[in-house]
Design a protein around this motif. Structure first.
Motif, PDB file in Angstrom:
ATOM      1  N   ASP A  47      -5.769  -0.122  -6.756  1.00  0.00           N
ATOM      2  CA  ASP A  47      -5.801  -1.468  -6.177  1.00  0.00           C
ATOM      3  C   ASP A  47      -7.163  -1.838  -5.626  1.00  0.00           C
ATOM      4  O   ASP A  47      -7.622  -2.979  -5.780  1.00  0.00           O
TER       5      ASP A  47
ATOM      6  N   ASP B 144       3.355  -9.413  -7.670  1.00  0.00           N
ATOM      7  CA  ASP B 144       4.193  -9.805  -6.543  1.00  0.00           C
ATOM      8  C   ASP B 144       3.376  -9.760  -5.253  1.00  0.00           C
ATOM      9  O   ASP B 144       2.159  -9.576  -5.270  1.00  0.00           O
ATOM     10  N   ASP B 145       4.059  -9.903  -4.129  1.00  0.00           N
ATOM     11  CA  ASP B 145       3.366  -9.983  -2.841  1.00  0.00           C
ATOM     12  C   ASP B 145       2.684  -8.679  -2.441  1.00  0.00           C
ATOM     13  O   ASP B 145       1.815  -8.684  -1.565  1.00  0.00           O
ATOM     14  N   ARG B 146       3.065  -7.596  -3.068  1.00  0.00           N
ATOM     15  CA  ARG B 146       2.403  -6.327  -2.751  1.00  0.00           C
ATOM     16  C   ARG B 146       0.949  -6.344  -3.199  1.00  0.00           C
ATOM     17  O   ARG B 146       0.116  -5.616  -2.654  1.00  0.00           O
ATOM     18  N   LYS B 147       0.628  -7.152  -4.186  1.00  0.00           N
ATOM     19  CA  LYS B 147      -0.754  -7.286  -4.654  1.00  0.00           C
ATOM     20  C   LYS B 147      -1.186  -8.744  -4.550  1.00  0.00           C
ATOM     21  O   LYS B 147      -1.825  -9.283  -5.445  1.00  0.00           O
ATOM     22  N   LYS B 148      -0.831  -9.346  -3.448  1.00  0.00           N
ATOM     23  CA  LYS B 148      -1.102 -10.770  -3.257  1.00  0.00           C
ATOM     24  C   LYS B 148      -2.596 -11.075  -3.295  1.00  0.00           C
ATOM     25  O   LYS B 148      -3.020 -12.088  -3.870  1.00  0.00           O
TER      26      LYS B 148
END
Length: 816
Positions: free
Chosen positions: A272, A311-315
């Motif tokens: 990430d 998704d929001d985990r990798k916003k």
């Protein structure tokens, strides 16, 4: 070691002490060597100085005996101290044997070598810079040494060397970068830490412009950014942040193109932090370099598009990727379509373009032109030849994402936005790819997301209406029929049909709207084929798709062309179902308000042609045909059609459609029809037609609804503007009972208005256009329905004798 060997000018005591295992004795020998070399320096005896260094190097430092090697190292350090500023003349001879000992298996010896080199470098200072690469290479090995003492000693030497480089203005960066590029790919944590620390130092030196060589080390930096050590990752992140700040300050000196592919690779990393950092760099590159990044668009999209569905985990990554995507899209200009021909063509064709097409085109051009990036503000010198748009690569990437079944919804939407944008900005080039894109765009209509379908319809509408899609030299219908085996519906070709005779030979479109290009009719055919093959798509999304197309394109043209196709459709069951769907859309959709108004009054040749075109295909569905007659106020013909229903096979589905028609008559769409029931004398066939529907229905809710409506139809005698004489007789006093009061009130009202004797009403009947041959239409209806009846019985295995189903059975099943 042989102590009897001649080591002159070194004395036997010095040689013996250098070979001793005790450090103190070797240190005493080193002091003696220092004194001896000082004397040679004072005498300027260069030969003896070299001879001493050679003996210490060959006979001691490179000896097989470990104590001798230790003695040689301390002796070389002593020589360097004695030489002072003149040590620069002998650095090669002094450094090489010491660096060789860096590879020794004995950790103590490696430590002594590090100590010796520290003393040599400390004395020589800036003179060691010509030998920087060999020193750096040796230090990079010691940085990963497992022995803590050796590592500690190397750190001292490293700091000393950094101080020297920082103070100097003659550092040879060109010679150093290849070594840095090689060492930066080390997997050892300590070696990576060593490399990062040096890059930080070099970046802080004002006289060293490491930015020019950033393409050489950028990939390695991103590799290090993925290290398991949090400290190393933090250091590397700091380096990249500093580089990015410098890039923003000095964009004119940045080699954007050389680093673009590096960023593309790392924008797809699984880590990430690497992906976010690379995506951030990509965003800045696109904003700073502008159109310089266009040749790398396909790679950028390959990396960016999948991130849009995170998704929001990798916003954070998703947000940066979205900026990259939007900014890159704005870089594409009409000039990328080849030359100025496109602008001239659009000006010539502007008068022929329909209103919806023009408005969408203009709004897109204005919004994007206002946001085009002007790279001249950044001071970047751009070679226009390097700004070529890689359209083939972009289309390949977009097509691949559409085909990929695991592509996320937001990615698919972005892909379709890209295709629409490219058709707006570079239509001539894009139409070279339309044949390959078209099947997948049609398939995308089956997507689960309404948003995806809406964007897909926008692209298909643009393809169908763009002037760049016009073809010449081939009849529209002929060009389609040659490919009927591949992707189109089965439509027989007849040279005498209106389809081939009425359509212009340069355009593949419906005769009613000349702005559609060669892909429009192909689109309509393939869309109907897809509805035929995917019944669920027609059932769930059919109305939605057609309604949206009516907003994006000309509704009359869509219905006219679909009617032409369905008129010749061989699958009669599908044709009936499709006509039922189109009829429901025509009668209920707000998007078709103007089309309904056009059909209500058949006063023009165009409206009559449209009615006839729809009627011929609507004949596949009897109830839809009647509703079309109701819409166009052809009540007499509707009554004649209903009379023919007695010869048809009345099924449950048929009665269900009649039920739906009754429900529609009560809707606002047919308000004018219900009001015409007040004019009984001028609309007798309307009432007869409604009574005909009533007689078809079993005793159901629809029957009661229509029956109540017909009970409200007024008595024609009471609706006249004159008062009949026989009503006056009813008003005599002996007959003036309670039941005659309404007549009395009507009579009084008539007297007050000054009515004249009863006359025949003079309200003019609706004019029927002479060009519509209703008898021929009725014959066509019978012919089509006979085909349907024949096919149904053939499927049921009743070819010998056509038996009509008992009405009572049908009614009972319908009511149940």
């Amino acid at each position: 070691m042989n102590t009897e060997k001649d080591f002159a000018p070194l004395t036997s005591n010095i040689v013996r002490a250098l070979n001793d295992k005790l450090y103190e004795k070797r240190k005493v020998a080193a002091l003696e060597i220092e004194k001896l070399v000082r004397e040679f320096v004072a005498q300027n005896n260069i030969g003896q100085i070299k001879h001493v260094i050679q003996i210490l190097s060959q006979e001691f430092a490179l000896s097989q005996h470990p104590h001798s090697r230790k003695g040689g190292l301390i002796g070389l350090a002593a020589c360097s101290i004695a030489l002072g500023k003149d040590s620069g003349l002998y650095l090669k001879e002094l450094i090489e044997p010491v660096l060789t000992c860096f590879n020794d298996a004995d950790s103590r010896l490696r430590y002594y070598a590090c100590e010796a080199l520290y003393n040599i470098v400390k004395v020589a200072r800036g003179s060691v810079l010509p030998h920087f690469n060999v020193l750096f290479n040796g230090l990079s090995k010691l940085a990963a040494d497992p022995d803590p003492n050796v590592k500690s000693g190397s750190e001292l030497l490293d700091r000393l060397l950094k101080d020297i480089v920082t103070e100097s203005s003659i550092f040879d960066l060109v010679a150093f970068v290849p070594l840095l590029r090689e060492r930066i790919y080390s997997n050892n944590q300590y070696a990576r830490q060593f490399i990062i620390s040096w890059i930080l130092v070099l970046e802080c030196v004002p006289d060293i412009n490491l930015l020019d060589y950033l393409p050489e080390i950028l990939d390695g930096l991103f590799q290090i950014l993925g290290d398991n050590s949090r400290e190393i990752r933090k250091m590397c992140e700091t380096v990249l942040v500093e580089f990015l700040k410098e890039i923003k300050k000095n964009p004119s000196s940045v080699k954007f193109a050389e680093m673009a592919n590096i960023l593309v690779i790392h924008c797809q990393a699984s880590d990430d932090l690497i992906q976010l950092t690379a995506m951030t760099w990509m965003r800045e590159f696109i904003q700073l370099a502008g159109r310089v990044m266009l040749p790398y668009s396909s790679g950028i999209l390959t990396a960016v598009l999948p991130c849009l569905s995170y998704d929001d985990r990798k916003k954070s990554i998703k947000e940066v990727a979205n900026v990259c995507n939007q900014t890159l899209m704005k870089l594409i200009m009409p000039e990328d379509d080849g030359d100025n021909i496109r602008q001239i063509t659009l000006q010539q064709l502007d008068g022929a373009a329909d209103e919806s097409f023009s408005s969408r085109k203009n709004s897109s051009d204005q919004s994007n032109t206002s946001q085009d990036l002007n790279t001249s503000n950044t001071g970047i010198t751009i070679d226009r030849s390097q700004e070529a748009l890689d359209l083939d690569g972009i289309v390949l990437v977009l097509d691949r994402h559409l085909h990929d079944t695991v592509t996320g919804m937001m990615t698919r939407i972005a892909v379709l936005k890209w295709l629409y944008h490219l058709y707006i900005k570079t239509p001539r080039k894009m139409f070279r790819h339309t044949d390959s894109l078209f099947p997948m765009l049609l398939k995308t209509l089956s997507d689960e997301s309404d948003e995806v379908i809406l964007k897909d319809l926008e692209v298909l509408a643009e393809i169908a209406s763009s002037p760049a899609g016009q073809t010449e030299g081939q009849d529209s219908y002929e060009s389609i029929s040659t490919q009927s085996n591949q992707s189109e519906l089965h439509i027989p070709v007849s040279a005498s049909t209106p389809l081939s005779s009425s359509r212009p030979r340069t355009l593949e479109c419906s005769p009613s709207t000349p702005t559609m290009n060669s892909y429009f009719f192909k689109f309509m055919i393939n869309l109907l084929k897809q509805f035929n093959s995917e019944k669920r798509l027609l059932e769930i999304r059919g109305a939605f798709i057609i309604r949206q197309l009516c907003l994006l394109l000309n509704a009359e043209n869509i219905f006219h062309s679909m009617a032409e196709i369905l008129h010749r459709e061989e699958d009669l069951k599908f044709a009936s179902t499709m006509v039922q769907t189109l009829n429901s859309i025509l009668l209920t959709s707000t998007e078709l308000f103007q089309l309904r108004n056009q059909l209500k009054d058949l006063r023009t040749t165009e409206s009559c042609n449209l009615f006839c075109g729809l009627y011929r295909s609507w004949c596949h569905n009897p109830v839809a045909t009647v509703s079309l007659c109701f819409l166009t106020q052809n009540y007499k013909h509707a009554y004649e059609l209903i009379q023919k229903f007695g010869d048809l096979e009345v099924t449950i589905d048929f009665l269900t459609e009649v039920d739906k028609l009754v429900q529609l008559i009560e809707c606002p769409i047919f308000t004018y029809l219900r009001l015409q029931l007040l004019d009984v004398e001028n609309n007798p066939y309307l009432i007869k037609a409604l009574y005909g529907l009533l007689m078809l229905l079993p005793q159901s809710k629809a029957f009661q609804l229509l029956s109540h409506r017909l009970q409200c139809v007024p008595n024609p005698e009471l609706m006249r503007t004159t008062f009949p004489l026989h009503h006056v007789q009813l008003l005599q006093p002996e007959m003036a009972g309670r039941a005659s009061r309404p007549l009395l009130m009507l009579f009084l009202n008539w007297v007050i208005r000054g009515a004249r004797p009863s006359e025949k009403p003079t309200t003019p009947n609706k004019q029927v256009p002479s060009e519509i041959d209703y008898s021929e239409l009725l014959q066509h209806f019978e012919k089509v329905q006979n085909k349907h009846l024949e096919i149904r019985h053939r499927r049921a295995g009743r070819n010998d004798q056509l038996e009509r189903k008992h009405p009572r059975d049908t009614e009972t099943a319908y009511c149940l």
